[in-house]
Design a protein around this motif. Structure first.
Motif, PDB file in Angstrom:
ATOM      1  N   ARG A   1       0.836  -1.206   0.000  1.00 51.71           N
ATOM      2  CA  ARG A   1       0.000   0.000   0.000  1.00 51.71           C
ATOM      3  C   ARG A   1       0.869   1.253   0.000  1.00 51.71           C
ATOM      4  O   ARG A   1       1.951   1.277   0.581  1.00 51.71           O
ATOM      5  N   GLU A   2       0.340   2.301  -0.601  1.00 51.14           N
ATOM      6  CA  GLU A   2       1.056   3.570  -0.612  1.00 51.14           C
ATOM      7  C   GLU A   2       1.117   4.138   0.796  1.00 51.14           C
ATOM      8  O   GLU A   2       0.107   4.241   1.488  1.00 51.14           O
ATOM      9  N   ALA A   3       2.331   4.524   1.223  1.00 45.27           N
ATOM     10  CA  ALA A   3       2.530   5.070   2.559  1.00 45.27           C
ATOM     11  C   ALA A   3       3.032   6.506   2.526  1.00 45.27           C
ATOM     12  O   ALA A   3       3.124   7.150   3.563  1.00 45.27           O
ATOM     13  N   GLY A   4       3.375   6.997   1.333  1.00 39.56           N
ATOM     14  CA  GLY A   4       3.858   8.364   1.218  1.00 39.56           C
ATOM     15  C   GLY A   4       4.132   8.713  -0.224  1.00 39.56           C
ATOM     16  O   GLY A   4       4.336   7.825  -1.058  1.00 39.56           O
ATOM     17  N   ARG A   5       4.144  10.013  -0.513  1.00 46.12           N
ATOM     18  CA  ARG A   5       4.372  10.483  -1.881  1.00 46.12           C
ATOM     19  C   ARG A   5       4.967  11.877  -1.825  1.00 46.12           C
ATOM     20  O   ARG A   5       4.564  12.695  -0.999  1.00 46.12           O
ATOM     21  N   ILE A   6       5.925  12.132  -2.717  1.00 47.09           N
ATOM     22  CA  ILE A   6       6.516  13.462  -2.824  1.00 47.09           C
ATOM     23  C   ILE A   6       6.918  13.671  -4.284  1.00 47.09           C
ATOM     24  O   ILE A   6       7.363  12.745  -4.949  1.00 47.09           O
ATOM     25  N   SER A   7       6.724  14.893  -4.778  1.00 42.03           N
ATOM     26  CA  SER A   7       7.054  15.205  -6.169  1.00 42.03           C
ATOM     27  C   SER A   7       8.178  16.229  -6.224  1.00 42.03           C
ATOM     28  O   SER A   7       8.339  17.041  -5.320  1.00 42.03           O
ATOM     29  N   GLY A   8       8.931  16.178  -7.314  1.00 44.35           N
ATOM     30  CA  GLY A   8      10.023  17.112  -7.538  1.00 44.35           C
ATOM     31  C   GLY A   8      11.377  16.460  -7.346  1.00 44.35           C
ATOM     32  O   GLY A   8      11.501  15.453  -6.657  1.00 44.35           O
ATOM     33  N   ALA A   9      12.380  17.025  -7.990  1.00 42.83           N
ATOM     34  CA  ALA A   9      13.741  16.507  -7.899  1.00 42.83           C
ATOM     35  C   ALA A   9      14.322  16.831  -6.526  1.00 42.83           C
ATOM     36  O   ALA A   9      14.177  17.947  -6.028  1.00 42.83           O
ATOM     37  N   LEU A  10      14.953  15.831  -5.924  1.00 40.65           N
ATOM     38  CA  LEU A  10      15.524  15.979  -4.585  1.00 40.65           C
ATOM     39  C   LEU A  10      16.960  15.470  -4.567  1.00 40.65           C
ATOM     40  O   LEU A  10      17.289  14.524  -5.275  1.00 40.65           O
ATOM     41  N   PRO A  11      17.808  16.037  -3.701  1.00 40.19           N
ATOM     42  CA  PRO A  11      19.138  15.470  -3.503  1.00 40.19           C
ATOM     43  C   PRO A  11      19.038  14.172  -2.688  1.00 40.19           C
ATOM     44  O   PRO A  11      18.037  13.921  -2.001  1.00 40.19           O
ATOM     45  N   ALA A  12      20.088  13.368  -2.741  1.00 39.36           N
ATOM     46  CA  ALA A  12      20.104  12.054  -2.085  1.00 39.36           C
ATOM     47  C   ALA A  12      19.781  12.143  -0.599  1.00 39.36           C
ATOM     48  O   ALA A  12      19.010  11.334  -0.081  1.00 39.36           O
ATOM     49  N   GLY A  13      20.351  13.089   0.095  1.00 35.09           N
ATOM     50  CA  GLY A  13      20.106  13.223   1.531  1.00 35.09           C
ATOM     51  C   GLY A  13      18.655  13.506   1.850  1.00 35.09           C
ATOM     52  O   GLY A  13      18.109  12.977   2.826  1.00 35.09           O
ATOM     53  N   ASP A  14      18.004  14.322   1.018  1.00 33.93           N
ATOM     54  CA  ASP A  14      16.586  14.634   1.236  1.00 33.93           C
ATOM     55  C   ASP A  14      15.710  13.422   0.928  1.00 33.93           C
ATOM     56  O   ASP A  14      14.696  13.205   1.602  1.00 33.93           O
ATOM     57  N   ILE A  15      16.081  12.647  -0.090  1.00 30.90           N
ATOM     58  CA  ILE A  15      15.324  11.429  -0.399  1.00 30.90           C
ATOM     59  C   ILE A  15      15.397  10.476   0.790  1.00 30.90           C
ATOM     60  O   ILE A  15      14.378   9.970   1.263  1.00 30.90           O
ATOM     61  N   ALA A  16      16.607  10.233   1.276  1.00 32.85           N
ATOM     62  CA  ALA A  16      16.789   9.317   2.402  1.00 32.85           C
ATOM     63  C   ALA A  16      16.062   9.820   3.652  1.00 32.85           C
ATOM     64  O   ALA A  16      15.409   9.043   4.355  1.00 32.85           O
ATOM     65  N   ALA A  17      16.133  11.121   3.919  1.00 27.32           N
ATOM     66  CA  ALA A  17      15.457  11.687   5.091  1.00 27.32           C
ATOM     67  C   ALA A  17      13.937  11.555   4.949  1.00 27.32           C
ATOM     68  O   ALA A  17      13.255  11.230   5.936  1.00 27.32           O
ATOM     69  N   TRP A  18      13.409  11.804   3.754  1.00 25.91           N
ATOM     70  CA  TRP A  18      11.973  11.663   3.539  1.00 25.91           C
ATOM     71  C   TRP A  18      11.523  10.222   3.770  1.00 25.91           C
ATOM     72  O   TRP A  18      10.526   9.990   4.449  1.00 25.91           O
ATOM     73  N   VAL A  19      12.273   9.266   3.238  1.00 34.83           N
ATOM     74  CA  VAL A  19      11.908   7.866   3.410  1.00 34.83           C
ATOM     75  C   VAL A  19      11.953   7.485   4.889  1.00 34.83           C
ATOM     76  O   VAL A  19      11.006   6.886   5.414  1.00 34.83           O
TER      77      VAL A  19
END
Length: 144
Positions: free
Chosen positions: A122-140
């Motif tokens: 199931r979908e647990a989260g969603r974000i749009s737009g280009a992100l740096p690696a650190g922001d991707i990892a922090a969001w996850v």
């Protein structure tokens, strides 16, 4: 994490049971001997995306992208870095929306790049737009 987890092989799509404490020890597929957790994003088509999301106990982050999208191409190396940072507890995959339009429609993708986090199918989260690696990892990590 305790017990066993189900991990889908990126090469043959076979489902493997792996002891949770062995995830960091480069487990191999019992069927084809390919690495189960290669530490890099998997490229998926529509059916492959559905199998990966539905048959994995590990969280899955999918980058819905397009080769004609400049921000998507700029984010690709960042997504690969995030895959290494989040391994082995999170799987990262990429789905080209121009080649898998049915999957993009099924998941309501309206812009690219869009990252969708799936847990237990199931979908647990969603974000749009280009992100740096650190922001991707922090969001996850924050969404888990």
């Amino acid at each position: 994490m305790q017990g066993t987890v189900h991990v889908t092989c990126p090469a043959c799509a076979g489902v493997n049971r792996v002891l949770a404490d062995r995830l960091g020890k480069a487990p191999l597929c019992g069927r084809c001997q390919a690495p189960l957790l290669p530490g890099q994003p998997r490229d998926l088509d529509g059916p492959g995306l559905e199998r990966l999301v539905a048959r994995n106990d590990l969280p899955v982050v999918v980058d819905f992208w397009s080769p004609s999208c400049g921000p998507c191409r700029m984010m690709a190396p960042q997504f690969e870095q995030a895959a290494r940072a989040l391994a082995p507890g999170v799987l990262l995959a990429r789905c080209d929306v121009s080649a898998a339009q049915d999957a993009a429609m099924r998941h309501g993708i309206r812009s690219v790049p869009t990252l969708v986090l799936f847990r237990q199918g199931r979908e647990a989260g969603r974000i749009s737009g280009a992100l740096p690696a650190g922001d991707i990892a922090a969001w996850v990590r924050g969404a888990l």
